[in-house]
Design a protein around this motif. Sequence first.
Motif, PDB file in Angstrom:
ATOM      1  N   LEU A   1      28.469  25.181 -63.272  1.00 12.17           N
ATOM      2  CA  LEU A   1      29.159  24.496 -62.171  1.00 12.17           C
ATOM      3  C   LEU A   1      28.222  24.145 -61.009  1.00 12.17           C
ATOM      4  O   LEU A   1      28.568  23.313 -60.169  1.00 12.17           O
ATOM      5  CB  LEU A   1      30.320  25.343 -61.652  1.00 12.17           C
TER       6      LEU A   1
ATOM      7  N   ALA B   1      28.729  24.042 -56.183  1.00 12.97           N
ATOM      8  CA  ALA B   1      29.112  22.689 -56.581  1.00 12.97           C
ATOM      9  C   ALA B   1      29.131  21.770 -55.366  1.00 12.97           C
ATOM     10  O   ALA B   1      29.232  22.220 -54.215  1.00 12.97           O
ATOM     11  CB  ALA B   1      30.491  22.713 -57.242  1.00 12.97           C
TER      12      ALA B   1
ATOM     13  N   SER C   1      34.298  25.095 -66.177  1.00 14.45           N
ATOM     14  CA  SER C   1      32.942  25.453 -66.587  1.00 14.45           C
ATOM     15  C   SER C   1      32.699  25.165 -68.064  1.00 14.45           C
ATOM     16  O   SER C   1      33.621  24.948 -68.855  1.00 14.45           O
ATOM     17  CB  SER C   1      32.698  26.948 -66.333  1.00 14.45           C
TER      18      SER C   1
END
Length: 250
Positions: free
Chosen positions: A11, A38, A232
């Motif tokens: 991520l 992220a 993910s």
Amino acid sequence: MGVTSAIYPSLKGKRVVVTGGGSGIGAGLVEAFVRQGAEVHFLDVLETESRVLETSLAGAEVPPVFHRCDLTDAGAIEGCFAKIGPVQVLVNNAGNDDRHTLDEVTPAYFDDRIAVNLRHMVFCAKAVVPAMKAAGEGAIINFGSISWHLGLPDLVLYETAKAGIEGMTRALARELGPFGIRVTCVAPGNVKTLRQMKWYTPEGEAEIVAQQCLKSRIEPADVAALVLFLASDDARMCTGHEYWIDAGWR
């Protein structure tokens, strides 16, 4: 969820969009993805709450970016996503569970509730899919609800929309799977947010907990933990289904 929360290397650096990210579950999602490193963009019409959240996370490695966007306006959705650029993870979280009876439903109110709770998910998905197809991967996570499975009162249009979201999830998963795009649905139970607390007395809240297998209130961070997994690469073979987080209420 503290230091025991999982970190997903896949991520880090991903561009993530969360709709309805300014408060409640959405704010919990924004915070969780930011902790993963992220690049988070969140859409909402709640200007004050969203700016407070954006400011509170300004010191993060990759601070989130708030975009004011009326999700009932398909043109606004298209323009907002064009500004954001290619997206790897879309979390279709936005919705509104205002109570209503059948007697109160008019054609205009019907159209409004479907626009608020269902239609925007289709157009947000449509906006991100071309780049996901080009990349050969992507994750779209839609938010359903336990409400229609339980047949809760005074929510006929909300529950109609939420049932439709599960059907939409399965249809999109089938259509987009050949391009490596995963589409899943998260169905929360009763999550403890400021908005939800206004609907329940302490006695009503205790009644919900009594019906759950697990006798604790579900928090936004609990929902976020499930969403992080589904977003993910660890969930690379998860698609086309609903994933429940209801403490065993249903």
